[in-house]
Design a protein around this motif. Structure first.
Motif, PDB file in Angstrom:
ATOM      1  N   GLU A  18      72.558  48.733  43.345  1.00  0.00           N
ATOM      2  CA  GLU A  18      72.770  49.926  44.176  1.00  0.00           C
ATOM      3  C   GLU A  18      71.469  50.363  44.846  1.00  0.00           C
ATOM      4  OE1 GLU A  18      74.441  52.655  41.361  1.00  0.00           O
ATOM      5  OE2 GLU A  18      76.327  51.533  41.222  1.00  0.00           O
ATOM      6  N   ALA A  21      70.282  47.621  47.521  1.00  0.00           N
ATOM      7  CA  ALA A  21      71.207  47.601  48.654  1.00  0.00           C
ATOM      8  C   ALA A  21      71.006  48.835  49.532  1.00  0.00           C
ATOM      9  CB  ALA A  21      72.652  47.521  48.163  1.00  0.00           C
ATOM     10  N   LYS A  22      70.776  49.977  48.914  1.00  0.00           N
ATOM     11  CA  LYS A  22      70.577  51.233  49.648  1.00  0.00           C
ATOM     12  C   LYS A  22      69.328  51.163  50.541  1.00  0.00           C
ATOM     13  CE  LYS A  22      72.126  55.510  49.918  1.00  0.00           C
ATOM     14  NZ  LYS A  22      73.372  55.710  50.627  1.00  0.00           N
ATOM     15  N   LYS A  23      68.283  50.470  50.075  1.00  0.00           N
ATOM     16  CA  LYS A  23      67.048  50.391  50.846  1.00  0.00           C
ATOM     17  C   LYS A  23      67.272  49.794  52.235  1.00  0.00           C
ATOM     18  CE  LYS A  23      63.114  49.434  49.000  1.00  0.00           C
ATOM     19  NZ  LYS A  23      61.962  48.866  48.287  1.00  0.00           N
ATOM     20  N   PHE A  24      68.233  48.872  52.366  1.00  0.00           N
ATOM     21  CA  PHE A  24      68.490  48.240  53.660  1.00  0.00           C
ATOM     22  C   PHE A  24      69.086  49.216  54.675  1.00  0.00           C
ATOM     23  CE2 PHE A  24      68.224  44.442  50.965  1.00  0.00           C
ATOM     24  CZ  PHE A  24      67.243  43.759  51.667  1.00  0.00           C
ATOM     25  N   GLU A  25      69.587  50.350  54.217  1.00  0.00           N
ATOM     26  CA  GLU A  25      70.056  51.382  55.142  1.00  0.00           C
ATOM     27  C   GLU A  25      68.881  52.085  55.808  1.00  0.00           C
ATOM     28  OE1 GLU A  25      72.870  54.136  53.445  1.00  0.00           O
ATOM     29  OE2 GLU A  25      73.772  52.564  52.217  1.00  0.00           O
ATOM     30  N   PHE A  26      67.713  52.037  55.182  1.00  0.00           N
ATOM     31  CA  PHE A  26      66.536  52.758  55.641  1.00  0.00           C
ATOM     32  C   PHE A  26      65.451  51.877  56.240  1.00  0.00           C
ATOM     33  CE2 PHE A  26      68.365  55.091  52.047  1.00  0.00           C
ATOM     34  CZ  PHE A  26      68.602  56.317  52.643  1.00  0.00           C
ATOM     35  N   GLU A  27      65.453  50.597  55.871  1.00  0.00           N
ATOM     36  CA  GLU A  27      64.341  49.717  56.223  1.00  0.00           C
ATOM     37  C   GLU A  27      64.815  48.401  56.817  1.00  0.00           C
ATOM     38  OE1 GLU A  27      61.749  51.081  52.297  1.00  0.00           O
ATOM     39  OE2 GLU A  27      62.659  49.087  52.350  1.00  0.00           O
ATOM     40  N   THR A  28      63.947  47.856  57.641  1.00  0.00           N
ATOM     41  CA  THR A  28      64.069  46.478  58.101  1.00  0.00           C
ATOM     42  C   THR A  28      62.657  45.904  58.037  1.00  0.00           C
ATOM     43  OG1 THR A  28      64.956  45.043  59.844  1.00  0.00           O
ATOM     44  CG2 THR A  28      63.765  47.036  60.562  1.00  0.00           C
ATOM     45  N   VAL A  84      70.614  53.336  67.684  1.00  0.00           N
ATOM     46  CA  VAL A  84      69.823  53.088  66.473  1.00  0.00           C
ATOM     47  C   VAL A  84      68.370  52.886  66.892  1.00  0.00           C
ATOM     48  CG1 VAL A  84      69.420  51.495  64.549  1.00  0.00           C
ATOM     49  CG2 VAL A  84      71.771  52.048  65.259  1.00  0.00           C
ATOM     50  N   PRO A 110      70.329  57.919  64.120  1.00  0.00           N
ATOM     51  CA  PRO A 110      70.226  56.816  63.167  1.00  0.00           C
ATOM     52  C   PRO A 110      68.877  56.118  63.321  1.00  0.00           C
ATOM     53  CG  PRO A 110      71.948  56.366  64.814  1.00  0.00           C
ATOM     54  CD  PRO A 110      71.346  57.687  65.148  1.00  0.00           C
ATOM     55  N   LYS A 112      65.782  53.405  61.327  1.00  0.00           N
ATOM     56  CA  LYS A 112      65.254  52.535  60.276  1.00  0.00           C
ATOM     57  C   LYS A 112      63.762  52.374  60.499  1.00  0.00           C
ATOM     58  CE  LYS A 112      69.273  49.763  59.142  1.00  0.00           C
ATOM     59  NZ  LYS A 112      69.660  48.426  58.671  1.00  0.00           N
TER      60      LYS A 112
END
Length: 141
Positions: A18, A21-28, A84, A110, A112
């Motif tokens: 969890e 996986a959540k980090k990919f909503e914030f980072e690239t 985005v 939105p 990242k």
């Protein structure tokens, strides 16, 4: 006696899943941005949120210069609400990208963060553009 590593028990696999996986909503990262650019899948706007002089000295090709302190509702009105944004700054030693991301999020946009910033981009060996590109300062693509 446990090591400094295991002194605090690791998260369960479910909790770790969890979390990561959540980090990919914030980072690239730089590689993903570069690959998106290379394949023409630019479904985001890349913002260099450092000071403009730093942008002119060297930036990611295709990035727009918009220093984090100038991220305002007025500037952002140039793009549709669902655009985005990916933001970056100098690198891991700099919190400008976090500041820019926070400003965008507070405006309901939105966003990242591109991990590594310019330091990461250079570490990957990717091309750096120098100078002020026509239409590159706070203009929509």
């Amino acid at each position: 006696m446990p090591s400094r590593i295991t002194d605090v028990k690791p998260a369960t696999a479910q909790t770790a899943t969890e979390h990561f996986a959540k980090k990919f909503e914030f980072e690239t990262d730089c590689w993903d941005v570069h690959e998106s650019m290379r394949t023409g899948k630019m479904d985001f706007v890349l913002l260099d949120v450092r000071g403009h002089a730093s942008y002119v000295a060297g930036h990611v090709p295709g990035a727009l210069s918009l220093p984090h302190g100038k991220i305002t509702a007025t500037h952002m009105a140039e793009w549709p609400d669902d655009t985005v944004f990916v933001v970056y700054c100098a690198g891991p030693h700099c919190n400008g990208a976090d500041r820019g991301a926070l400003r965008l999020a507070r405006l309901g946009r939105p966003v990242k963060l591109m991990l590594g910033g310019m330091t990461g981009w250079e570490d990957e060996g990717f091309v750096i553009e120098r100078g002020e590109q026509a239409g590159s300062v706070a203009q929509p693509a």
